[in-house]
Write a protein that holds these residues in place. Structure first.
Motif, PDB file in Angstrom:
ATOM      1  N   PRO A 136       0.802  -1.230   0.000  1.00 40.87           N
ATOM      2  CA  PRO A 136       0.000   0.000   0.000  1.00 40.87           C
ATOM      3  C   PRO A 136       0.836   1.282   0.000  1.00 40.87           C
ATOM      4  CG  PRO A 136       0.170  -0.809   2.231  1.00 40.87           C
ATOM      5  CD  PRO A 136       0.941  -1.793   1.370  1.00 40.87           C
ATOM      6  N   ALA A 137       2.166   1.189   0.081  1.00 43.00           N
ATOM      7  CA  ALA A 137       2.992   2.398   0.079  1.00 43.00           C
ATOM      8  C   ALA A 137       2.884   3.111  -1.264  1.00 43.00           C
ATOM      9  CB  ALA A 137       4.447   2.055   0.384  1.00 43.00           C
ATOM     10  N   GLY A 138       2.899   2.353  -2.347  1.00 43.42           N
ATOM     11  CA  GLY A 138       2.735   2.904  -3.681  1.00 43.42           C
ATOM     12  C   GLY A 138       1.480   2.352  -4.325  1.00 43.42           C
ATOM     13  N   ARG A 139       1.515   2.214  -5.662  1.00 45.24           N
ATOM     14  CA  ARG A 139       0.318   1.734  -6.343  1.00 45.24           C
ATOM     15  C   ARG A 139       0.596   0.550  -7.251  1.00 45.24           C
ATOM     16  NH1 ARG A 139      -2.812   6.916  -8.670  1.00 45.24           N
ATOM     17  NH2 ARG A 139      -4.179   5.267  -9.429  1.00 45.24           N
ATOM     18  N   LEU A 140       1.728  -0.135  -7.035  1.00 46.05           N
ATOM     19  CA  LEU A 140       2.031  -1.308  -7.837  1.00 46.05           C
ATOM     20  C   LEU A 140       1.276  -2.529  -7.327  1.00 46.05           C
ATOM     21  CD1 LEU A 140       5.906  -1.103  -8.440  1.00 46.05           C
ATOM     22  CD2 LEU A 140       4.068  -0.432  -9.984  1.00 46.05           C
ATOM     23  N   ARG A 141       0.658  -3.262  -8.234  1.00 50.11           N
ATOM     24  CA  ARG A 141      -0.030  -4.494  -7.864  1.00 50.11           C
ATOM     25  C   ARG A 141       0.946  -5.657  -7.700  1.00 50.11           C
ATOM     26  NH1 ARG A 141      -4.739  -4.552 -12.519  1.00 50.11           N
ATOM     27  NH2 ARG A 141      -5.976  -2.781 -11.800  1.00 50.11           N
ATOM     28  N   GLU A 142       2.089  -5.549  -8.370  1.00 50.46           N
ATOM     29  CA  GLU A 142       3.114  -6.582  -8.284  1.00 50.46           C
ATOM     30  C   GLU A 142       4.455  -5.902  -8.545  1.00 50.46           C
ATOM     31  OE1 GLU A 142       3.785  -9.202 -11.752  1.00 50.46           O
ATOM     32  OE2 GLU A 142       1.788  -8.530 -12.434  1.00 50.46           O
ATOM     33  N   PRO A 143       5.574  -6.574  -8.269  1.00 52.08           N
ATOM     34  CA  PRO A 143       6.880  -5.950  -8.516  1.00 52.08           C
ATOM     35  C   PRO A 143       7.031  -5.521  -9.969  1.00 52.08           C
ATOM     36  CG  PRO A 143       7.135  -7.918  -7.169  1.00 52.08           C
ATOM     37  CD  PRO A 143       5.713  -7.896  -7.613  1.00 52.08           C
ATOM     38  N   SER A 144       7.816  -4.469 -10.189  1.00 56.24           N
ATOM     39  CA  SER A 144       7.989  -3.933 -11.540  1.00 56.24           C
ATOM     40  C   SER A 144       8.603  -4.959 -12.488  1.00 56.24           C
ATOM     41  CB  SER A 144       8.848  -2.672 -11.505  1.00 56.24           C
ATOM     42  OG  SER A 144      10.127  -2.947 -10.961  1.00 56.24           O
ATOM     43  N   SER A 145       9.266  -5.989 -11.940  1.00 63.59           N
ATOM     44  CA  SER A 145       9.834  -7.046 -12.785  1.00 63.59           C
ATOM     45  C   SER A 145       8.742  -7.802 -13.537  1.00 63.59           C
ATOM     46  CB  SER A 145      10.652  -8.025 -11.942  1.00 63.59           C
ATOM     47  OG  SER A 145       9.835  -8.621 -10.942  1.00 63.59           O
ATOM     48  N   GLY A 146       7.496  -7.651 -13.129  1.00 66.75           N
ATOM     49  CA  GLY A 146       6.382  -8.272 -13.837  1.00 66.75           C
ATOM     50  C   GLY A 146       6.287  -7.818 -15.285  1.00 66.75           C
ATOM     51  N   LYS A 147       6.899  -6.667 -15.589  1.00 67.31           N
ATOM     52  CA  LYS A 147       6.877  -6.168 -16.961  1.00 67.31           C
ATOM     53  C   LYS A 147       7.531  -7.146 -17.935  1.00 67.31           C
ATOM     54  CE  LYS A 147      11.116  -3.397 -16.371  1.00 67.31           C
ATOM     55  NZ  LYS A 147      12.019  -4.225 -17.161  1.00 67.31           N
ATOM     56  N   ASN A 148       8.358  -8.057 -17.408  1.00 70.38           N
ATOM     57  CA  ASN A 148       9.053  -9.007 -18.286  1.00 70.38           C
ATOM     58  C   ASN A 148       8.097  -9.963 -18.986  1.00 70.38           C
ATOM     59  OD1 ASN A 148      11.369  -7.779 -17.357  1.00 70.38           O
ATOM     60  ND2 ASN A 148      11.847  -9.374 -15.863  1.00 70.38           N
ATOM     61  N   ARG A 149       6.854 -10.077 -18.485  1.00 67.32           N
ATOM     62  CA  ARG A 149       5.875 -10.957 -19.133  1.00 67.32           C
ATOM     63  C   ARG A 149       5.262 -10.328 -20.377  1.00 67.32           C
ATOM     64  NH1 ARG A 149       3.740 -11.067 -13.998  1.00 67.32           N
ATOM     65  NH2 ARG A 149       1.713 -10.312 -14.739  1.00 67.32           N
ATOM     66  N   ALA A 150       5.451  -9.028 -20.542  1.00 69.14           N
ATOM     67  CA  ALA A 150       4.797  -8.321 -21.642  1.00 69.14           C
ATOM     68  C   ALA A 150       5.500  -8.568 -22.971  1.00 69.14           C
ATOM     69  CB  ALA A 150       4.757  -6.826 -21.348  1.00 69.14           C
ATOM     70  N   ASP A 151       4.708  -8.681 -24.025  1.00 78.36           N
ATOM     71  CA  ASP A 151       5.247  -8.693 -25.371  1.00 78.36           C
ATOM     72  C   ASP A 151       5.405  -7.266 -25.883  1.00 78.36           C
ATOM     73  OD1 ASP A 151       5.044 -11.666 -25.875  1.00 78.36           O
ATOM     74  OD2 ASP A 151       2.948 -11.202 -25.478  1.00 78.36           O
ATOM     75  N   VAL A 152       4.442  -6.433 -25.504  1.00 78.51           N
ATOM     76  CA  VAL A 152       4.423  -5.030 -25.911  1.00 78.51           C
ATOM     77  C   VAL A 152       4.266  -4.178 -24.665  1.00 78.51           C
ATOM     78  CG1 VAL A 152       3.099  -3.263 -27.139  1.00 78.51           C
ATOM     79  CG2 VAL A 152       3.455  -5.504 -28.186  1.00 78.51           C
ATOM     80  N   VAL A 153       5.096  -3.152 -24.536  1.00 73.27           N
ATOM     81  CA  VAL A 153       4.983  -2.176 -23.458  1.00 73.27           C
ATOM     82  C   VAL A 153       4.663  -0.826 -24.084  1.00 73.27           C
ATOM     83  CG1 VAL A 153       6.146  -0.991 -21.556  1.00 73.27           C
ATOM     84  CG2 VAL A 153       6.606  -3.423 -21.985  1.00 73.27           C
ATOM     85  N   ILE A 154       3.620  -0.176 -23.583  1.00 71.01           N
ATOM     86  CA  ILE A 154       3.245   1.143 -24.085  1.00 71.01           C
ATOM     87  C   ILE A 154       3.299   2.135 -22.935  1.00 71.01           C
ATOM     88  CG2 ILE A 154       1.484   2.535 -25.229  1.00 71.01           C
ATOM     89  CD1 ILE A 154       0.324   0.009 -26.432  1.00 71.01           C
ATOM     90  N   ILE A 155       4.103   3.173 -23.085  1.00 67.80           N
ATOM     91  CA  ILE A 155       4.101   4.274 -22.127  1.00 67.80           C
ATOM     92  C   ILE A 155       3.025   5.242 -22.581  1.00 67.80           C
ATOM     93  CG2 ILE A 155       5.410   6.163 -21.101  1.00 67.80           C
ATOM     94  CD1 ILE A 155       7.892   4.492 -21.324  1.00 67.80           C
TER      95      ILE A 155
END
Length: 392
Positions: free
Chosen positions: A176-195
């Motif tokens: 609850p300190a921030g707003r991440l649902r899971e560690p940022s390393s979870g991004k490694n599952r993505a095929d496409v990342v959109i900022i």
């Protein structure tokens, strides 16, 4: 250079609880990574759009972008959880479906795109099975999963991760300190990342800094999008009475029930002396006291005046009672669309269309993909398929 993550607020005193939360999130991901929890691939193109932060990354406009891209080529279905809906189980939207039955965002898409299927089901695997086997929807060619990045029971063919420019995940912390649902390393599952929600005046150096900061793998593609606003559309009454822009002399009440209203406040470019804001929580269900507050606040504002709200909020407001006639006559929804930056639109479109063309329900690789346990097993496969695209 502006600072990425400028909307991030960290509650440092809650960091110990975030550490405990992180143990649970990492353990859950580990169970899927080693195959103790199963991810299921389906013999139909499935594209997932989601994030790893709580709300506000632009999922709905990006799903709508995919709908516009595909709906004239193939039969499209959108499957959502239907957050805060009043129904249970699987629901397929039809002409008699109400907003409370399927939730605000699915209802918004159902109203905007009458030629696609919109369904809700908390259990996405069950929802996909229903779409692909029920008589009414069995001819579906592609399923778009809305807000399903954490729903690892489904293994999508393309996994799209959205990251808000103003809340770059590498600068955020776990709930609850921030707003991440899971560690940022979870991004490694993505095929496409959109900022998403990038400022339109982003400099080349800033793109390079962001690209380096995201530290993606070679199998991942990075895109940047910004928001474009369309004509203001009356929430009640004739859609023909659209407004091209907000006049400088208008006093504006910005009414939002979304996770991050800061971007809209910035983009409206209304003189702060003429701007009044009423902000509620994301997916807020307006109660009678809220309606009274809206009526009273607008009544106290000097003329000329209008109310601006989001499309998602407009859907919920139309399902409420008690708004004064003055409010109904002067409230407008602000439609938004995403636009790809750096001339990336054609590359993104081709990736999506090519995937849908090449993948088949009859793929002999589906079983092999389900059994594949390697780290890269979540990434888009090469299942052979031919879809006969209809003429535009």
């Amino acid at each position: 250079m502006r600072v990425e993550g400028d909307f991030i607020k960290i509650n440092e005193w809650l960091t110990p609880l975030s550490w405990i939360y992180g143990i649970g999130a990492r353990f859950r991901n580990w169970l899927f990574d080693v195959g103790l929890k199963k991810s299921k691939a389906f013999a139909i193109p499935v594209i997932s759009v989601g994030n790893i932060t709580v709300g506000g990354s632009g999922k709905t406009p990006h799903v709508e972008y995919l709908v516009r891209l595909l709906q004239d080529r193939v039969k499209v279905a959108v499957l959502s959880r239907g957050y805060k809906r009043k129904s249970h189980g699987y629901v397929l939207a039809d002409a008699d479906t109400t907003m409370p039955q399927i939730g605000d965002e699915p209802y918004q898409m159902h109203q905007k795109f009458p030629n696609i299927f919109v369904a809700v089901d908390k259990k996405r695997c069950n929802g996909i099975e229903r779409i692909t086997h029920d008589e009414e929807t069995k001819e579906t060619d592609v399923i778009l999963l809305d807000d399903a990045f954490q729903h690892r029971y489904v293994k999508p063919g393309i996994n799209i991760l959205l990251i808000d420019y103003h809340r770059i995940i590498i600068y955020d912390k776990l709930l609850p300190a921030g707003r991440l649902r899971e560690p940022s390393s979870g991004k490694n599952r993505a095929d496409v990342v959109i900022i998403t929600k990038c400022p339109k005046d982003l400099k080349p150096m800033e793109f390079r800094v962001l690209t380096k900061a995201m530290d993606l793998f070679p199998y991942q593609e990075l895109f940047f999008t910004t928001l474009e606003y369309e004509k203001l559309t009356p929430v009640f009454g004739d859609r023909a009475n659209q407004l091209e822009r907000i006049e400088k002399n208008f006093n504006v009440l910005l009414l939002t029930g979304i996770a991050s209203p800061e971007q809209i406040i910035h983009d409206l470019k209304v003189d702060r002396t003429k701007l009044t804001t009423l902000s509620f929580s994301d997916h807020h269900n307006f109660k009678s006291k809220d309606i009274n507050k809206i009526n009273d606040t607008f009544d106290e504002m000097p003329e000329p005046k209008i109310i601006v709200t989001t499309e998602k909020d407009a859907v919920r407001l139309k399902s409420t009672e008690g708004l004064s006639q003055s409010v109904q006559d002067n409230i407008y929804a602000l439609p938004i669309r995403v636009k790809f930056m750096l001339e990336q639109e054609e590359t993104f479109n081709e990736k999506i269309i090519s995937y849908v063309r090449k993948n088949s329900r009859n793929s002999i690789l589906v079983k092999a993909k389900n059994d594949h346990k390697s780290k890269n097993s979540d990434h888009s496969g090469n299942r052979s398929r031919t879809i006969s695209f209809r003429d535009n």
